[in-house]
Design a protein around this motif. Sequence first.
Motif, PDB file in Angstrom:
ATOM      1  N   ARG A  58       1.035  -1.299  -0.250  1.00  0.00           N
ATOM      2  CA  ARG A  58       0.332   0.073   0.162  1.00  0.00           C
ATOM      3  C   ARG A  58       0.600   1.782  -0.100  1.00  0.00           C
ATOM      4  NH1 ARG A  58      -3.140  -2.434   4.512  1.00  0.00           N
ATOM      5  NH2 ARG A  58      -1.461  -1.618   5.406  1.00  0.00           N
ATOM      6  N   LEU A  59       2.005   1.299   0.245  1.00  0.00           N
ATOM      7  CA  LEU A  59       2.669   2.542  -0.162  1.00  0.00           C
ATOM      8  C   LEU A  59       3.019   2.948  -0.739  1.00  0.00           C
ATOM      9  CD1 LEU A  59       5.835   0.745   2.788  1.00  0.00           C
ATOM     10  CD2 LEU A  59       4.590   2.893   3.123  1.00  0.00           C
ATOM     11  N   LYS A  60       3.116   4.848  -1.231  1.00  0.00           N
ATOM     12  CA  LYS A  60       2.700   4.724  -1.993  1.00  0.00           C
ATOM     13  C   LYS A  60       4.195   4.872  -2.807  1.00  0.00           C
ATOM     14  CE  LYS A  60       3.326  10.247  -4.216  1.00  0.00           C
ATOM     15  NZ  LYS A  60       2.707  11.091  -3.663  1.00  0.00           N
ATOM     16  N   HIS A  61       6.128   4.803  -1.712  1.00  0.00           N
ATOM     17  CA  HIS A  61       7.297   4.661  -2.838  1.00  0.00           C
ATOM     18  C   HIS A  61       7.982   2.993  -2.359  1.00  0.00           C
ATOM     19  CE1 HIS A  61       7.460   9.139  -3.839  1.00  0.00           C
ATOM     20  NE2 HIS A  61       7.025   9.182  -2.813  1.00  0.00           N
ATOM     21  N   HIS A  62       8.359   2.156  -3.406  1.00  0.00           N
ATOM     22  CA  HIS A  62       9.092   1.386  -3.079  1.00  0.00           C
ATOM     23  C   HIS A  62       7.927   0.667  -2.745  1.00  0.00           C
ATOM     24  CE1 HIS A  62      12.513   3.540  -4.468  1.00  0.00           C
ATOM     25  NE2 HIS A  62      11.997   4.387  -3.186  1.00  0.00           N
ATOM     26  N   PRO A  63       6.602  -0.019  -3.214  1.00  0.00           N
ATOM     27  CA  PRO A  63       5.717  -1.246  -2.208  1.00  0.00           C
ATOM     28  C   PRO A  63       6.263  -2.490  -3.403  1.00  0.00           C
ATOM     29  CG  PRO A  63       5.014   0.181  -4.626  1.00  0.00           C
ATOM     30  CD  PRO A  63       6.279   0.634  -4.448  1.00  0.00           C
ATOM     31  N   GLY A  64       5.771  -3.070  -1.590  1.00  0.00           N
ATOM     32  CA  GLY A  64       6.302  -4.243  -1.791  1.00  0.00           C
ATOM     33  C   GLY A  64       7.521  -4.702  -2.252  1.00  0.00           C
ATOM     34  N   GLN A  65       8.348  -4.190  -1.903  1.00  0.00           N
ATOM     35  CA  GLN A  65      10.262  -4.146  -2.250  1.00  0.00           C
ATOM     36  C   GLN A  65      10.819  -4.899  -1.070  1.00  0.00           C
ATOM     37  OE1 GLN A  65      11.830  -1.066  -4.120  1.00  0.00           O
ATOM     38  NE2 GLN A  65      11.002  -0.817  -5.660  1.00  0.00           N
ATOM     39  N   ILE A  66      12.036  -5.420  -0.949  1.00  0.00           N
ATOM     40  CA  ILE A  66      12.451  -5.801   0.439  1.00  0.00           C
ATOM     41  C   ILE A  66      13.969  -4.742   0.318  1.00  0.00           C
ATOM     42  CG2 ILE A  66      14.147  -7.471   0.564  1.00  0.00           C
ATOM     43  CD1 ILE A  66      11.411  -8.378   0.355  1.00  0.00           C
ATOM     44  N   ALA A  67      14.013  -4.190   1.897  1.00  0.00           N
ATOM     45  CA  ALA A  67      14.712  -2.986   2.012  1.00  0.00           C
ATOM     46  C   ALA A  67      14.822  -3.542   3.944  1.00  0.00           C
ATOM     47  CB  ALA A  67      13.469  -1.918   2.854  1.00  0.00           C
ATOM     48  N   PHE A  68      15.634  -2.996   4.279  1.00  0.00           N
ATOM     49  CA  PHE A  68      16.201  -3.000   5.790  1.00  0.00           C
ATOM     50  C   PHE A  68      15.036  -1.770   6.220  1.00  0.00           C
ATOM     51  CE2 PHE A  68      20.967  -3.247   3.629  1.00  0.00           C
ATOM     52  CZ  PHE A  68      21.129  -4.259   3.554  1.00  0.00           C
ATOM     53  N   PRO A  69      14.819  -2.129   8.081  1.00  0.00           N
ATOM     54  CA  PRO A  69      14.396  -1.301   8.429  1.00  0.00           C
ATOM     55  C   PRO A  69      14.880   0.060   8.529  1.00  0.00           C
ATOM     56  CG  PRO A  69      14.883  -2.742   9.793  1.00  0.00           C
ATOM     57  CD  PRO A  69      15.483  -3.439   8.542  1.00  0.00           C
ATOM     58  N   GLY A  70      14.016   1.319   8.364  1.00  0.00           N
ATOM     59  CA  GLY A  70      15.277   2.336   8.358  1.00  0.00           C
ATOM     60  C   GLY A  70      14.313   4.051   7.496  1.00  0.00           C
ATOM     61  N   GLY A  71      14.769   5.044   7.601  1.00  0.00           N
ATOM     62  CA  GLY A  71      13.956   5.877   6.992  1.00  0.00           C
ATOM     63  C   GLY A  71      15.194   7.566   7.161  1.00  0.00           C
TER      64      GLY A  71
ATOM     65  N   PHE B 221      16.501 -15.097  -2.579  1.00  0.00           N
ATOM     66  CA  PHE B 221      16.774 -16.206  -1.747  1.00  0.00           C
ATOM     67  C   PHE B 221      14.855 -16.374  -1.371  1.00  0.00           C
ATOM     68  CE2 PHE B 221      15.951 -17.204   2.844  1.00  0.00           C
ATOM     69  CZ  PHE B 221      17.320 -17.837   2.799  1.00  0.00           C
ATOM     70  N   GLY B 222      15.618 -17.026  -1.937  1.00  0.00           N
ATOM     71  CA  GLY B 222      13.858 -18.019  -1.695  1.00  0.00           C
ATOM     72  C   GLY B 222      12.729 -16.740  -2.704  1.00  0.00           C
ATOM     73  N   PRO B 223      11.272 -16.461  -2.202  1.00  0.00           N
ATOM     74  CA  PRO B 223      10.543 -16.447  -2.834  1.00  0.00           C
ATOM     75  C   PRO B 223      11.446 -15.080  -2.435  1.00  0.00           C
ATOM     76  CG  PRO B 223       9.892 -17.037  -0.502  1.00  0.00           C
ATOM     77  CD  PRO B 223      11.251 -17.595  -0.598  1.00  0.00           C
ATOM     78  N   TYR B 224      12.401 -14.323  -1.700  1.00  0.00           N
ATOM     79  CA  TYR B 224      12.493 -13.230  -2.191  1.00  0.00           C
ATOM     80  C   TYR B 224      13.693 -12.404  -2.552  1.00  0.00           C
ATOM     81  CZ  TYR B 224      10.302 -14.110   2.876  1.00  0.00           C
ATOM     82  OH  TYR B 224       9.678 -15.006   3.621  1.00  0.00           O
ATOM     83  N   TYR B 225      12.839 -10.888  -3.644  1.00  0.00           N
ATOM     84  CA  TYR B 225      13.339 -10.565  -4.605  1.00  0.00           C
ATOM     85  C   TYR B 225      14.275  -9.483  -4.442  1.00  0.00           C
ATOM     86  CZ  TYR B 225      14.786  -8.789  -9.424  1.00  0.00           C
ATOM     87  OH  TYR B 225      15.977  -7.819 -10.308  1.00  0.00           O
ATOM     88  N   ILE B 226      15.471  -9.492  -3.825  1.00  0.00           N
ATOM     89  CA  ILE B 226      16.233  -8.363  -3.030  1.00  0.00           C
ATOM     90  C   ILE B 226      17.195  -7.695  -4.129  1.00  0.00           C
ATOM     91  CG2 ILE B 226      17.870  -7.969  -1.118  1.00  0.00           C
ATOM     92  CD1 ILE B 226      17.314 -10.894   0.382  1.00  0.00           C
ATOM     93  N   TRP B 227      16.506  -6.481  -4.238  1.00  0.00           N
ATOM     94  CA  TRP B 227      17.349  -6.031  -5.430  1.00  0.00           C
ATOM     95  C   TRP B 227      17.438  -4.142  -5.159  1.00  0.00           C
ATOM     96  CZ3 TRP B 227      15.015  -1.964  -8.992  1.00  0.00           C
ATOM     97  CH2 TRP B 227      13.849  -1.766  -8.812  1.00  0.00           C
ATOM     98  N   GLY B 228      18.008  -3.819  -6.208  1.00  0.00           N
ATOM     99  CA  GLY B 228      18.300  -2.251  -5.444  1.00  0.00           C
ATOM    100  C   GLY B 228      19.519  -2.153  -4.852  1.00  0.00           C
ATOM    101  N   ALA B 229      18.588  -0.477  -4.099  1.00  0.00           N
ATOM    102  CA  ALA B 229      19.653  -0.219  -3.420  1.00  0.00           C
ATOM    103  C   ALA B 229      20.132  -1.295  -2.331  1.00  0.00           C
ATOM    104  CB  ALA B 229      18.861   0.785  -2.607  1.00  0.00           C
ATOM    105  N   THR B 230      19.299  -2.157  -1.181  1.00  0.00           N
ATOM    106  CA  THR B 230      19.379  -3.026  -0.521  1.00  0.00           C
ATOM    107  C   THR B 230      20.111  -3.874  -0.744  1.00  0.00           C
ATOM    108  OG1 THR B 230      16.654  -2.445   0.073  1.00  0.00           O
ATOM    109  CG2 THR B 230      18.298  -4.577   1.002  1.00  0.00           C
ATOM    110  N   ALA B 231      20.177  -4.366  -2.833  1.00  0.00           N
ATOM    111  CA  ALA B 231      20.596  -5.547  -3.181  1.00  0.00           C
ATOM    112  C   ALA B 231      22.516  -4.931  -3.164  1.00  0.00           C
ATOM    113  CB  ALA B 231      20.923  -6.118  -4.130  1.00  0.00           C
ATOM    114  N   ARG B 232      22.657  -3.655  -3.567  1.00  0.00           N
ATOM    115  CA  ARG B 232      24.015  -3.000  -3.144  1.00  0.00           C
ATOM    116  C   ARG B 232      24.921  -2.297  -2.113  1.00  0.00           C
ATOM    117  NH1 ARG B 232      28.077  -1.864  -3.727  1.00  0.00           N
ATOM    118  NH2 ARG B 232      29.622  -0.212  -5.224  1.00  0.00           N
ATOM    119  N   ILE B 233      23.869  -1.798  -1.022  1.00  0.00           N
ATOM    120  CA  ILE B 233      24.227  -2.058   0.292  1.00  0.00           C
ATOM    121  C   ILE B 233      25.013  -3.408   0.679  1.00  0.00           C
ATOM    122  CG2 ILE B 233      23.279  -1.859   2.726  1.00  0.00           C
ATOM    123  CD1 ILE B 233      22.045   0.516   1.733  1.00  0.00           C
TER     124      ILE B 233
END
Length: 194
Positions: A59-72, A173-185
């Motif tokens: 439901r988020l406006k930015h990066h909905p459904g993406q894998i991320a670290f907790p943060g902001g 990893f399994g069903p998780y598609y980790i990409w973008g900034a999270t994968a680069r970090i």
Amino acid sequence: MPDLRQRLEDALARPGSPSSDFDLNTDVKIPQRDLTPAAVLMGIQAELETVILTKRSARLKHHPGQIAFPGGKQDPTDKSLVAAALREAREEIGLPSGIVDVIGNLPPHQTVTGYRVTPVIALVTGGYDPIPEAGEVSEVFEVPLAHLLNTDNFFIEGRRWQGRRRHYYTVPFGPYYIWGATARILRAFAERMA
């Protein structure tokens, strides 16, 4: 074999360079602009040697459904970027700051969306029951550290973005598609730990 804390301290003591969403796209001129300070918590469960990640709410406006670290982004009330990462982890996944042992941080990562994200590396030294903040997080899960430290598990993929092909790291990893900034970090972290 040194213990995990020592390995992390040694890795973070090595020199490193900032990263960005533009690293694999040398034909793109990085925009000169003021970046919003932000921080993410790379929490590593000490006993299990797993990394805590989230799946963002659809439901988020930015990066909905993406894998991320907790943060902001860093709020005016946050005394530091570490404080911002700890606050966000409490708010997003219910991680008590009292069981988080901050080791240090990686150099900042610049996102295409205008953030300068500081990855804070920490050991989670006690058990806790994740409480996803329903408005932001749909799932909290863990990935074995060994999987994320193996650079053979990283791939470069691409898609069209703003009229051109943009390349980025992935580390599925399994069903998780980790990409973008999270994968680069995570890739920068794996290179440091190698």
